[in-house]
Design a protein around this motif. Structure first.
Motif, mmCIF file in Angstrom:
data_model
loop_
_atom_site.group_PDB
_atom_site.id
_atom_site.type_symbol
_atom_site.label_atom_id
_atom_site.label_comp_id
_atom_site.label_asym_id
_atom_site.label_seq_id
_atom_site.Cartn_x
_atom_site.Cartn_y
_atom_site.Cartn_z
ATOM 1 N N LYS A 104 -1.382 -34.080 -10.560
ATOM 2 C CA LYS A 104 -2.683 -33.477 -10.826
ATOM 3 C C LYS A 104 -3.803 -34.292 -10.173
ATOM 4 O O LYS A 104 -3.731 -35.516 -10.076
ATOM 5 C CB LYS A 104 -2.922 -33.369 -12.330
ATOM 6 C CG LYS A 104 -1.973 -32.398 -13.018
ATOM 7 C CD LYS A 104 -2.283 -32.271 -14.506
ATOM 8 C CE LYS A 104 -1.343 -31.264 -15.162
ATOM 9 N NZ LYS A 104 -1.622 -31.126 -16.618
ATOM 10 N N HIS A 106 -7.877 -35.165 -10.368
ATOM 11 C CA HIS A 106 -9.027 -35.150 -11.267
ATOM 12 C C HIS A 106 -10.236 -35.712 -10.526
ATOM 13 O O HIS A 106 -10.195 -36.840 -10.026
ATOM 14 C CB HIS A 106 -8.748 -35.993 -12.516
ATOM 15 C CG HIS A 106 -7.484 -35.609 -13.217
ATOM 16 N ND1 HIS A 106 -7.314 -34.386 -13.847
ATOM 17 C CD2 HIS A 106 -6.313 -36.279 -13.397
ATOM 18 C CE1 HIS A 106 -6.107 -34.327 -14.384
ATOM 19 N NE2 HIS A 106 -5.481 -35.459 -14.123
ATOM 20 N N ASP A 187 -5.593 -41.488 -13.835
ATOM 21 C CA ASP A 187 -6.195 -41.086 -15.103
ATOM 22 C C ASP A 187 -6.980 -42.268 -15.662
ATOM 23 O O ASP A 187 -6.861 -43.397 -15.173
ATOM 24 C CB ASP A 187 -5.122 -40.636 -16.095
ATOM 25 C CG ASP A 187 -5.619 -39.544 -17.032
ATOM 26 O OD1 ASP A 187 -6.823 -39.582 -17.396
ATOM 27 O OD2 ASP A 187 -4.832 -38.669 -17.412
ATOM 28 N N PHE A 205 -7.194 -37.363 -19.421
ATOM 29 C CA PHE A 205 -6.645 -36.054 -19.070
ATOM 30 C C PHE A 205 -5.211 -35.860 -19.565
ATOM 31 O O PHE A 205 -4.827 -34.760 -19.941
ATOM 32 C CB PHE A 205 -6.674 -35.855 -17.544
ATOM 33 C CG PHE A 205 -8.049 -35.937 -16.936
ATOM 34 C CD1 PHE A 205 -8.940 -34.886 -17.070
ATOM 35 C CD2 PHE A 205 -8.451 -37.066 -16.245
ATOM 36 C CE1 PHE A 205 -10.207 -34.951 -16.524
ATOM 37 C CE2 PHE A 205 -9.713 -37.141 -15.689
ATOM 38 C CZ PHE A 205 -10.602 -36.087 -15.833
#
Length: 218
Positions: A104, A106, A187, A205
């Protein structure tokens, strides 16, 4: 971050009482054993006295039991100390950026996403493909040749690109051979907690993650 109140005074008092009770029981057991041994020796048959080896064996048994009890106490105290040290180390990670397995992306306040990867061996070519939630490639980052091990990159999307749910994949090659690559997501550590499973990090997250899942932090 939610915390639950703990009455430290009552907890420490209960622990002290429990420890004192356990110590008293161990001392009482040792004292009873010695009294029985002395009584046995005082009332032994003078014509058939106890064998020295038998007395030594019994003394060794009580010494072994006492030694094991002390070892257990030491291990318990060491475990408690390690948990405290883990909590202190974890507290120092609050507000830090960590890398862990995941794909992911971010964005930070400057609309830049940082992430990483691990290569099984050196690559002639490494490309990062940024994907939409539907799996469509919306951007590509060419990193060129990369050594084996951990690497990183940053992605700054164009103003008209939707970044909600964006992920990435790593395409690494050596000649015509596709190499194994592990994506690493970045993160932020919001909080830490300790428990029976060790240290747990609360990520902005990713939610709760075990400390041993962290690959790196900065």
């Amino acid at each position: 971050m939610s915390t639950s109140g703990v009455n430290n005074d009552s907890g420490l008092a209960a622990l002290a009482a429990q420890t004192a009770s356990q110590s008293t029981k161990k001392e009482d057991a040792s004292e009873r054993f010695l009294k029985l041994l002395v009584t046995q020796m005082q009332n032994q048959d003078p014509l058939n006295p106890m064998d020295n080896a038998q007395v030594t064996s019994q003394m060794a048994q009580i010494s072994t039991v006492t030694g094991i009890d002390k070892l257990n106490d030491s291990v318990t105290a060491l475990g408690a100390q390690m948990v405290s040290q883990q909590a202190l180390q974890g507290a120092a990670l609050i507000g830090r950026t960590v890398l862990l397995e995941g794909n992911k992306l971010h964005l930070n306040d400057e609309r830049v996403a940082a992430a990483g990867f691990e290569l099984s061996s050196a690559a002639d070519s490494v490309k990062i493909e940024v994907l939409s939630p539907a799996g469509r490639v919306i951007d590509t980052i060419d990193l060129g040749a990369q050594p084996a091990g951990r690497g990183g990159f940053e992605w700054k999307p164009a103003a008209n690109v939707s970044t909600d749910g964006a992920t990435f994949r790593v395409v690494a090659k050596s000649g015509a051979t596709t190499l194994s690559a592990t994506p690493l997501t970045a993160d932020l550590v919001n909080a830490v907690s300790t428990g029976g499973d060790g240290l747990t990090l609360e990520l902005l997250f990713g939610g709760p993650v075990a400390y041993n899942k962290i690959k790196a932090f900065s």
